[in-house]
Design a protein around this motif. Sequence first.
Motif, short mmCIF file in Angstrom:
data_model
loop_
_atom_site.label_atom_id
_atom_site.label_comp_id
_atom_site.label_asym_id
_atom_site.label_seq_id
_atom_site.Cartn_x
_atom_site.Cartn_y
_atom_site.Cartn_z
N ILE A 61 -105.76 3.57 35.51
CA ILE A 61 -105.79 3.91 34.08
C ILE A 61 -104.71 3.12 33.34
O ILE A 61 -104.95 2.61 32.23
N GLU A 62 -103.54 3.01 33.95
CA GLU A 62 -102.46 2.22 33.34
C GLU A 62 -102.87 0.75 33.23
O GLU A 62 -102.60 0.08 32.22
N ASN A 63 -103.54 0.24 34.26
CA ASN A 63 -104.03 -1.15 34.21
C ASN A 63 -105.02 -1.34 33.06
O ASN A 63 -105.02 -2.38 32.38
N LEU A 64 -105.89 -0.34 32.87
CA LEU A 64 -106.87 -0.42 31.79
C LEU A 64 -106.17 -0.43 30.44
O LEU A 64 -106.51 -1.24 29.55
N ARG A 65 -105.21 0.45 30.26
CA ARG A 65 -104.46 0.49 29.00
C ARG A 65 -103.75 -0.85 28.75
O ARG A 65 -103.74 -1.36 27.63
N ARG A 66 -103.17 -1.41 29.81
CA ARG A 66 -102.44 -2.66 29.67
C ARG A 66 -103.39 -3.81 29.31
O ARG A 66 -103.08 -4.63 28.44
N ALA A 67 -104.55 -3.84 29.96
CA ALA A 67 -105.51 -4.90 29.67
C ALA A 67 -106.03 -4.79 28.25
O ALA A 67 -106.23 -5.82 27.56
N MET A 68 -106.25 -3.57 27.78
CA MET A 68 -106.68 -3.35 26.41
C MET A 68 -105.61 -3.84 25.43
O MET A 68 -105.90 -4.51 24.43
N ALA A 69 -104.35 -3.51 25.72
CA ALA A 69 -103.25 -3.91 24.83
C ALA A 69 -103.10 -5.43 24.79
O ALA A 69 -102.90 -6.02 23.72
N VAL A 103 -101.15 -0.57 21.54
CA VAL A 103 -101.78 0.43 22.40
C VAL A 103 -102.63 1.36 21.55
O VAL A 103 -102.43 1.48 20.35
N THR A 104 -103.59 2.01 22.19
CA THR A 104 -104.48 2.92 21.48
C THR A 104 -104.24 4.36 21.90
O THR A 104 -104.00 4.64 23.09
N ARG A 105 -104.31 5.27 20.96
CA ARG A 105 -104.16 6.70 21.27
C ARG A 105 -105.41 7.24 21.95
O ARG A 105 -105.40 8.37 22.46
N HIS A 106 -106.49 6.47 21.95
CA HIS A 106 -107.76 6.99 22.48
C HIS A 106 -107.91 6.80 23.99
O HIS A 106 -108.88 7.26 24.58
N ILE A 107 -106.95 6.14 24.61
CA ILE A 107 -106.87 6.09 26.07
C ILE A 107 -105.49 6.61 26.43
O ILE A 107 -104.48 5.94 26.19
N SER A 108 -105.41 7.80 26.97
CA SER A 108 -104.13 8.49 27.17
C SER A 108 -103.25 7.78 28.18
O SER A 108 -103.73 7.05 29.06
N ASN A 109 -101.95 8.02 28.05
CA ASN A 109 -100.95 7.35 28.88
C ASN A 109 -100.65 8.17 30.13
O ASN A 109 -100.18 9.31 30.03
N PRO A 110 -100.90 7.62 31.34
CA PRO A 110 -100.61 8.37 32.56
C PRO A 110 -99.15 8.31 32.98
O PRO A 110 -98.78 8.88 34.01
N VAL A 111 -98.32 7.63 32.18
CA VAL A 111 -96.91 7.46 32.51
C VAL A 111 -96.07 8.24 31.49
O VAL A 111 -96.30 8.15 30.29
N ALA A 112 -95.09 8.99 31.99
CA ALA A 112 -94.22 9.76 31.11
C ALA A 112 -93.38 8.84 30.23
O ALA A 112 -92.93 7.78 30.66
N GLN A 113 -93.21 9.25 28.97
CA GLN A 113 -92.36 8.54 28.02
C GLN A 113 -91.18 9.45 27.66
O GLN A 113 -91.16 10.62 28.00
#
Length: 261
Positions: A129-137, A144-154
């Motif tokens: 999921i993190e890879n997907l978010r990174r590729a999208m970004a 980054v998009t709010r529509h794909i949630s972040n699996p990593v704590a901030q």
Amino acid sequence: MEHLRTVLDDKFTHYNCKEFIKNDPVSFPHSFTRREDVEIAALLASVIAWGNRKMILSSGKKMFGQIMHSAPYDYVMSGEWEELDDRLNIHRTFFACDFKYICRGLRSIFSKYGTMEALFMSCSVWDGIENLRRAMAEANGGAVTRHISNPVAQKGKPASACKRMHMMLRWLCRKDGVVDLGIWQGVSQAELMIPLDVHVARTARQLGLVTRKQNDRKTVEELTAQLRKLSPDDPVKYDFALFGVGEAGDSFIESITNNTK
């Protein structure tokens, strides 16, 4: 646990049926046979899968039929989405600007890898999921998009449960050939995580499967670990069961817990 397993297996069998598909967002990836179309439909359908179910289905029909001309992959790769007015509303707070972001990311992913599955290979589903978010970004100038949630704590914010992404993975990876499509071969269904929303979490707590109060990544991991004890090779099949138990109501849940004391 044996009584609980029996009840959950019964609910799984009841809800994991072809009849379930037509009134669920999984109906959209089921509408296609081409692998690329299925992947794109699974991602986009999961992204809008929140809120009233009838509204989700109506929005999905608009997105896949009217906008994408029932050809998701061809539409994404053509770049036709660039012509949309950013203000066009597709589903609740999901607008054309958000849709274009995902289409841009998908075009980049398919151009580089040929499949979304490549981002989930040889890693945990959380890392995928993190890879997907990174590729999208990367395809969208680092945004980054709010529509794909972040699996990593901030800072000050726990890691998300990523409910919609885990639902997409259930669709793409579970291989029983009933509701879920199981077209990905490189991601084991044994490693999948439960798609956790407020309803599933509430039911799981009532059944004593979850102790944590937050609905975040740690709770997903806690619940999935419990479900893996019941079905090591296919823990997320109980997503159907927890939905069914919740639908049955509090009195039914109380009868289960009384029998498991």
